[in-house]
Design a protein around this motif. Structure first.
Motif: not given
Length: 481
Positions: A79-105
């Protein structure tokens, strides 16, 4: 519970001390630098001279494996890292439309931040931890052993320790500094590949560690930038890492609109020294799609060109064919396995080892069994990823050295990565390997994934891998003068 002494205040050391204290142990950390990471991120990142941690100003990849340790075991640090400005990026965000989610995504998320953000968050949590003490400016100078407990360190009196334990097992019982001696149930070496542990072990009569080393032949040149005010994110496309037959380019988005552009070439490349010039560096970086896309945004340079080379993949074991070379001391982070940054595995492997120490430090930590168990865990859990890194770097190094195209199996491997940019199912398999969620021999052996890549290749009979970027003639012109 155990009293744990930690040598080194980098990511591995901070995490080990914090995780150990959170598990009910007590911890003392010894760091040679007099400064602690703070929350003035730019000041500490760009202005803090850290000669023993040259990688501190290079880009870091906090893969899903590292994020998961923070999320699950140290949620306040996350939480502190996010407060300091870190950002999350999901690997499947590369696609314009995210594929249906599977366990482990949910595990395929990278945390984008400079190293200083993680260090700051860990140091903040550690300062508030009642079971931990941090001794900045107090480097470890030696080890004490069972045969010389309470005596001077072996570095002060090498003759007094070597003979006593040379023929049998030697148990480390503590550390010494210029301020005196400290006893502990377990000593953790988080001092990295430059920490001097081999010399200290030799001084107390131990056999040398078993070291496996592979040179990579790669040199890296990095420059940091900040996106213009009001622009919180850079382009999602093109893909952030591209490479040709002799050079590559990568962009590392980080925290607070900061990003790094990195060029990498072979250490024998005659154009290598020219890349230290900021103007040459930018011309060369713009010749690759990710470099051009990010630099075209009008970003402000924050640093000169930061170079690093002579990197290797190094595995160090404190157990040989005769058994433990020492007990009462175990390594974490780069002290076990230093991996070249091309796959970004280092922080993840360090956090895995830190968590393992914290979870097991109560199990008779001075015993042979503890030393062997730690070694066997590392061989099972860390060594396969080290080996994967070695194979990947050998392929890049050979390509850059010979400037040869990739054919046969190498062409198929390259196709898997290019296919992933168009096929979400292949991207998911690639991401599971990238984020250390599944080994490549399992993820890539899936018949469905192999069939998808085969169809992709069949539809592109003229596919030539590693064709992105300038040809050699253009590169010579870009880097001249």
């Amino acid at each position: 519970m155990a009293h744990v002494l930690v040598i080194g205040g980098g990511v591995g050391g901070l995490a080990t001390a914090l995780l150990a204290a959170r598990r009910g142990h007590t911890a003392e950390l010894f760091e040679r630098d007099t400064r602690a990471p703070g929350t003035a991120l730019d000041r500490d990142f760009f202005g803090w001279r850290r000669p023993t941690v040259p990688q501190a100003v290079q880009p870091h990849a906090l893969l899903g494996a590292a994020r998961n340790v923070l999320r699950d075991d140290l949620p306040d640090v996350y939480a502190e890292m996010l407060r300091l400005g870190a950002r999350e990026r999901h690997e499947l965000d590369w696609f314009e439309v995210r594929p249906p989610e599977l366990p482990g995504d949910e595990d395929l998320v990278m945390l984008q931040a400079r190293r200083i953000v993680l260090e700051s968050a860990l140091a903040t949590a550690l300062r508030a931890e009642p079971g931990a003490v941090v001794r900045y400016g107090e480097p470890v100078t030696g080890l004490t052993t069972a045969s010389q407990a309470g005596a001077a360190s072996a570095e002060d009196d090498p003759g007094g320790a070597g003979g006593a334990g040379a023929a049998g097992g030697i148990r480390v019982t503590g550390v010494t500094t210029e301020a005196g001696g400290y006893r502990g149930d377990l000593v953790v070496d988080a001092g990295g590949r430059r920490g001097g542990i081999e010399r200290r072990l030799g001084a107390v009569g131990c056999r040398p560690p078993v070291v496996e080393r592979h040179r990579t032949g790669l040199a890296y040149f990095c420059r940091w930038y900040r996106l213009p005010e009001g622009m919180d994110e850079g382009p999602r496309r093109p893909w952030a890492v591209t490479g040709g037959a002799f050079a590559g380019c990568a962009v590392f988005p980080a925290d607070n609109r900061v990003f790094a552009v990195t060029l990498f070439v072979h250490t024998a490349d005659t154009t290598r020294s020219a890349l230290r010039d900021p103007a040459v560096f930018e011309r060369a970086a713009r010749s690759f799609p990710p470099g051009e896309a990010w630099l075209a945004l009008g970003a402000e340079p924050l640093s000169g060109v930061l170079a690093t080379a002579s990197l290797d993949n190094r595995w160090s074991a404190l157990v040989d064919e005769r058994g433990p070379v020492v007990t009462g001391l175990v390594p974490v982070g780069d002290s076990i396995t230093h991996t070249n940054p091309t796959l970004g595995q280092g922080t993840s492997l360090a956090l895995w080892a830190a968590r393992r120490v914290a979870r097991t430090a109560h199990r008779d930590p001075g015993s042979d069994r503890f030393a062997v168990d730690h070694h066997e865990w590392a061989v099972r859990t860390l060594k396969p990823w080290f080996d994967f890194q070695v194979v990947a770097d050998a392929a890049i190094g050979e390509r850059f050295a010979t400037r040869a195209g990739r054919t046969g199996t190498a062409r198929e491997v390259a196709a898997l990565f290019d296919c992933a940019l168009e096929d979400p199912e292949v991207m998911r398999a690639r991401a599971r390997v990238r984020h250390l969620a599944e080994p490549p021999e399992r993820a890539y052996a899936d018949p469905a994934i192999r069939a998808r890549v085969a169809r992709w290749l069949a539809a592109r009979p003229d596919y030539a891998p590693n064709g992105v970027g300038p040809d050699r003639e253009e590169w010579e012109k870009l880097t001249a003068g």
